[in-house]
Write an enzyme that holds these catalytic residues in place. Structure first.
Site, short mmCIF file in Angstrom:
data_model
loop_
_atom_site.label_atom_id
_atom_site.label_comp_id
_atom_site.label_asym_id
_atom_site.label_seq_id
_atom_site.Cartn_x
_atom_site.Cartn_y
_atom_site.Cartn_z
N ASP A 37 -83.78 87.73 -71.09
CA ASP A 37 -83.40 87.17 -72.39
C ASP A 37 -83.37 85.64 -72.33
O ASP A 37 -83.35 84.98 -73.38
CB ASP A 37 -82.01 87.68 -72.80
CG ASP A 37 -82.08 88.79 -73.84
OD1 ASP A 37 -83.14 88.90 -74.50
OD2 ASP A 37 -81.10 89.52 -74.00
N GLN A 56 -76.76 93.39 -74.29
CA GLN A 56 -76.98 93.30 -75.73
C GLN A 56 -75.82 92.55 -76.39
O GLN A 56 -74.67 92.95 -76.27
CB GLN A 56 -77.14 94.71 -76.32
CG GLN A 56 -77.54 94.73 -77.79
CD GLN A 56 -78.97 94.23 -78.03
OE1 GLN A 56 -79.89 94.52 -77.29
NE2 GLN A 56 -79.14 93.43 -79.08
N LYS A 109 -86.35 98.34 -78.45
CA LYS A 109 -86.71 97.93 -77.08
C LYS A 109 -87.12 99.15 -76.25
O LYS A 109 -88.05 99.07 -75.45
CB LYS A 109 -85.53 97.21 -76.43
CG LYS A 109 -85.29 95.82 -77.01
CD LYS A 109 -83.95 95.22 -76.63
CE LYS A 109 -83.71 93.95 -77.44
NZ LYS A 109 -82.37 93.38 -77.26
#
Lengths: 269, 269
Positions: free
Chosen positions: A96, A73, A29
């Site tokens: 997300d 995460q 990322k």
């Protein structure tokens, strides 16, 4: 965007612990962000940090106007309440797409989520750009995690596939999978899907990534998928490899979501 | 509750227009509420009312501390934005469970919605109280509406069934339905499901209700289901009739949700 309004999008990642595959994802990322000119911020917290520390990091990114996307995460260590922490994430920065409001709006016909989860959207992009018409196809999703299996099934349904989800309690999963025109696996079980799971000509997307020790690889391990690639590739009409298949698409979709979020924040069209 | 704390639960319904089956449903909710001692309030608005009028009615129930459950009777007339109006409903009073947060939490493993939509929960109760173990069963849901098909599929999945949704774009729906151990239909298409859709011994729950003219009936019409009941009942091991099958269960679940909501509001245990 930088040239016309002097602003760039910002992406912030909160990483708790040092899980190897999480480290890989975060690294990718970061590289992706830098390549396209998105400012990348990161907070690393130790495996044994408190819920408060994670919430504080999240809150500070929520309030930071240079940050347009925040990623917590996953998975988090067991002692942290993932649902509670994710619920604190500002909806407008949930790139997300895991906030319940986004998942609810993804599930419901006629509603539009602010963000579509990146991995599912990456799978759909792969299908569309390969010229595959999803509408009316029989799709089977293996695994029902909140971050891949579930949103992938909801998204396939939005594209009018006839969707079945296979999970740990499913009887004769191979028989059900063999009906699929499109099979997307996200079980995290290496080599679960072999050729007797596949209808000849099926399209196979492998989202599974399990790290296995391999001293010959750069970081001491490699990622393997859910599908026995070699034998499956003889039966399938199209198939994605692991690594190098869905992973890069996930990163691309994340950068896309971050850019869209920044456009909304700056009212930039 | 009345005896111990001197309070009773309150349920409010907003009905726009005079659609016949909606009138039937609302009448049943009123009768049910009165039977169990829930205060029933209702706002009836004309078919051509403005969005503002609906929102104002909703807002006043949101703020009314004697109201613990609010129902916006669906479907609304076309000119009203259902998603927008439903989004205004206080989450704590969403006894229908249609708020995106509730649907998102219903979809995600490990999350708990404040309310489970009434008709899907009624179907599950019918299965459980008939001694049917849902876990591992193949379930097929016909129809993917936001109010029945979608939440039913999510709820079946929560109970660990292997779920497939059939919809307008599904090819060979009869073949897929024939695989089902549990078939739940909510298509609103009279007599869609005949015996060649059923595996011998299947369990069939018919949520479809289409009003058809019948001057001999009390209100000038009767409701018919999605299933050809007579022939299906010879193949199925269990089947619900229309009317009198799922309808009463929906009302029961609504009263249950309203009671639970009042318990939360009064901190009554």
């Amino acid at each position: 965007m930088k040239e016309s309004i002097g602003q760039v999008p910002g992406l912030a990642v909160i990483l708790v612990g040092q899980q190897r595959d999480s480290l890989t994802y975060v690294r990718n990322k970061k590289i992706g962000s830098e390549e396209v000119g998105i400012t990348f911020l990161m907070t690393m917290l130790p495996d044994n940090c408190t819920e408060n520390e994670v919430c504080n990091a999240l809150q500070s990114y929520n309030e930071n106007p240079s940050v347009h996307g925040i990623i917590l995460q996953l998975p988090l260590p067991q002692h942290l309440d993932e649902g509670k922490i994710l619920g604190l994430l500002t909806l407008e920065k949930d790139v997300d797409g895991f906030h319940p409001v986004n998942i609810g709006n993804l599930a419901m016909l006629g509603r539009e989520p602010l963000f579509i989860p990146c991995t599912p959207q990456g799978c759909i992009e792969l299908l569309i750009r390969s010229g595959i018409d999803i509408k009316g196809k029989k799709a089977v999703v293996v695994g029902r995690s909140n971050i891949v299996g579930l949103p992938t099934s909801l998204l396939l349904q939005r594209h009018h596939a006839t969707v079945t989800i296979i999970h740990a309690y499913t009887k004769n999963p191979d028989r059900i999978a063999r009906e699929a025109d499109i099979l997307i696996t996200a079980a995290g079980v290496p080599n679960l899907v072999c050729k007797n799971w596949l209808k000849p000509g099926a399209i196979v997307i492998d989202v599974g990534t399990t790290p296995v020790e391999d001293p010959e690889c750069e970081h001491g391990y490699r990622l393997i998928g859910d599908v026995c690639f070699e034998e499956a590739s003889k039966v399938a009409s199209a198939i994605t490899p692991v690594p190098g298949g869905v992973g890069p698409m996930t990163v691309a979709m994340l950068l896309h979501n971050t850019f869209e979020s920044a456009k909304r924040a700056f009212k930039f069209t």
